[in-house]
Motif scaffolding. Structure first.
Motif, PDB file in Angstrom:
ATOM      1  N   GLU A  30      24.376  22.171  30.575  1.00  0.00           N
ATOM      2  CA  GLU A  30      24.707  21.587  31.963  1.00  0.00           C
ATOM      3  C   GLU A  30      24.222  20.171  31.834  1.00  0.00           C
ATOM      4  O   GLU A  30      24.636  19.147  32.135  1.00  0.00           O
ATOM      5  CB  GLU A  30      24.180  22.404  32.956  1.00  0.00           C
ATOM      6  CG  GLU A  30      25.012  23.634  33.431  1.00  0.00           C
ATOM      7  CD  GLU A  30      24.642  24.566  34.409  1.00  0.00           C
ATOM      8  OE1 GLU A  30      23.319  24.150  35.074  1.00  0.00           O
ATOM      9  OE2 GLU A  30      24.943  25.532  34.905  1.00  0.00           O
ATOM     10  N   ALA A  31      22.901  20.052  31.283  1.00  0.00           N
ATOM     11  CA  ALA A  31      22.244  18.893  31.202  1.00  0.00           C
ATOM     12  C   ALA A  31      22.758  17.793  30.146  1.00  0.00           C
ATOM     13  O   ALA A  31      22.826  16.728  30.449  1.00  0.00           O
ATOM     14  CB  ALA A  31      20.804  19.159  30.853  1.00  0.00           C
ATOM     15  N   LEU A  67      15.846  19.123  31.513  1.00  0.00           N
ATOM     16  CA  LEU A  67      16.868  20.134  31.883  1.00  0.00           C
ATOM     17  C   LEU A  67      17.171  19.800  33.505  1.00  0.00           C
ATOM     18  O   LEU A  67      18.177  19.785  34.089  1.00  0.00           O
ATOM     19  CB  LEU A  67      16.463  21.374  31.792  1.00  0.00           C
ATOM     20  CG  LEU A  67      16.306  22.023  30.158  1.00  0.00           C
ATOM     21  CD1 LEU A  67      16.005  23.240  30.214  1.00  0.00           C
ATOM     22  CD2 LEU A  67      17.798  22.010  29.667  1.00  0.00           C
ATOM     23  N   HIS A  68      15.819  19.431  34.192  1.00  0.00           N
ATOM     24  CA  HIS A  68      15.957  19.168  35.718  1.00  0.00           C
ATOM     25  C   HIS A  68      15.285  17.891  35.926  1.00  0.00           C
ATOM     26  O   HIS A  68      14.069  18.011  36.392  1.00  0.00           O
ATOM     27  CB  HIS A  68      15.551  20.466  36.291  1.00  0.00           C
ATOM     28  CG  HIS A  68      16.142  21.765  35.866  1.00  0.00           C
ATOM     29  ND1 HIS A  68      17.464  22.004  36.275  1.00  0.00           N
ATOM     30  CD2 HIS A  68      15.597  22.544  35.106  1.00  0.00           C
ATOM     31  CE1 HIS A  68      17.476  23.445  35.795  1.00  0.00           C
ATOM     32  NE2 HIS A  68      16.758  23.719  35.096  1.00  0.00           N
ATOM     33  N   PRO A  69      15.801  16.996  35.702  1.00  0.00           N
ATOM     34  CA  PRO A  69      15.230  15.588  35.772  1.00  0.00           C
ATOM     35  C   PRO A  69      14.945  15.376  37.381  1.00  0.00           C
ATOM     36  O   PRO A  69      15.567  15.792  38.254  1.00  0.00           O
ATOM     37  CB  PRO A  69      16.103  14.419  35.515  1.00  0.00           C
ATOM     38  CG  PRO A  69      17.311  15.167  35.217  1.00  0.00           C
ATOM     39  CD  PRO A  69      17.158  16.706  35.010  1.00  0.00           C
ATOM     40  N   VAL A  70      13.568  14.820  37.687  1.00  0.00           N
ATOM     41  CA  VAL A  70      13.436  14.462  39.194  1.00  0.00           C
ATOM     42  C   VAL A  70      13.656  12.980  39.346  1.00  0.00           C
ATOM     43  O   VAL A  70      12.451  12.265  38.614  1.00  0.00           O
ATOM     44  CB  VAL A  70      11.910  14.850  39.266  1.00  0.00           C
ATOM     45  CG1 VAL A  70      11.507  14.803  40.752  1.00  0.00           C
ATOM     46  CG2 VAL A  70      11.674  16.397  39.208  1.00  0.00           C
ATOM     47  N   TRP A  71      14.159  12.735  40.145  1.00  0.00           N
ATOM     48  CA  TRP A  71      14.451  11.189  40.586  1.00  0.00           C
ATOM     49  C   TRP A  71      13.269  10.924  41.306  1.00  0.00           C
ATOM     50  O   TRP A  71      13.223  11.460  42.437  1.00  0.00           O
ATOM     51  CB  TRP A  71      15.951  10.948  40.972  1.00  0.00           C
ATOM     52  CG  TRP A  71      16.834  11.601  39.966  1.00  0.00           C
ATOM     53  CD1 TRP A  71      17.599  12.650  39.755  1.00  0.00           C
ATOM     54  CD2 TRP A  71      17.313  10.457  39.101  1.00  0.00           C
ATOM     55  NE1 TRP A  71      18.511  12.531  38.970  1.00  0.00           N
ATOM     56  CE2 TRP A  71      18.248  11.350  38.361  1.00  0.00           C
ATOM     57  CE3 TRP A  71      16.917   9.164  38.530  1.00  0.00           C
ATOM     58  CZ2 TRP A  71      18.919  10.850  37.313  1.00  0.00           C
ATOM     59  CZ3 TRP A  71      17.705   8.704  37.505  1.00  0.00           C
ATOM     60  CH2 TRP A  71      18.524   9.515  36.762  1.00  0.00           C
ATOM     61  N   GLU A  72      12.702   9.466  41.075  1.00  0.00           N
ATOM     62  CA  GLU A  72      11.903   9.131  41.978  1.00  0.00           C
ATOM     63  C   GLU A  72      12.449   8.433  43.262  1.00  0.00           C
ATOM     64  O   GLU A  72      13.465   7.662  42.948  1.00  0.00           O
ATOM     65  CB  GLU A  72      11.090   8.082  41.269  1.00  0.00           C
ATOM     66  CG  GLU A  72       9.940   7.471  42.086  1.00  0.00           C
ATOM     67  CD  GLU A  72       9.204   6.415  41.219  1.00  0.00           C
ATOM     68  OE1 GLU A  72       8.195   5.699  41.817  1.00  0.00           O
ATOM     69  OE2 GLU A  72       9.186   6.407  40.210  1.00  0.00           O
TER      70      GLU A  72
END
Length: 102
Positions: A30-31, A67-72
């Motif tokens: 998915e990523a 896999l699950h980037p966190v957007w600032e």
């Protein structure tokens, strides 16, 4: 997803018998469906020894940022509010009203 299962098994042979490898492969697919950018991070993640048990989970933990980037969230400049405690009003003044005289 099958490509990712093969890549994970090749990078970390201890994941072959662990059913959690499927979840890791699904999240990798998915990523990064084509395997261009995440593969280098997978190879980097297996350079350090993995635990004897739950190797796919250890890899998921090491790959979490990709896999699950966190957007600032960046907000535009807002007026600065001074949140420090303000001194209490003087004893003879009622805030917002006339002075009280005795």
């Amino acid at each position: 997803m099958l490509n990712w299962i093969s890549r994970i098994h090749q990078a970390a042979p201890g994941t072959v018998e662990d059913p959690a490898t499927i979840r890791l492969a699904r999240e990798c697919a998915e990523a990064d469906p084509d395997g261009h950018s995440l593969l280098i991070h997978l190879e980097d993640a297996v350079r350090r020894p993995l635990p004897d048990d739950h190797q796919p989970d250890a890899l998921r933990y090491r790959l979490e940022a990709w896999l699950h980037p966190v957007w600032e969230v960046v907000r535009t400049a807002e007026p600065h509010h001074d949140l420090r405690r303000q001194p209490p009003p003087s004893p003879g003044r009622h805030p917002g009203g006339p002075a009280i005289r005795r």
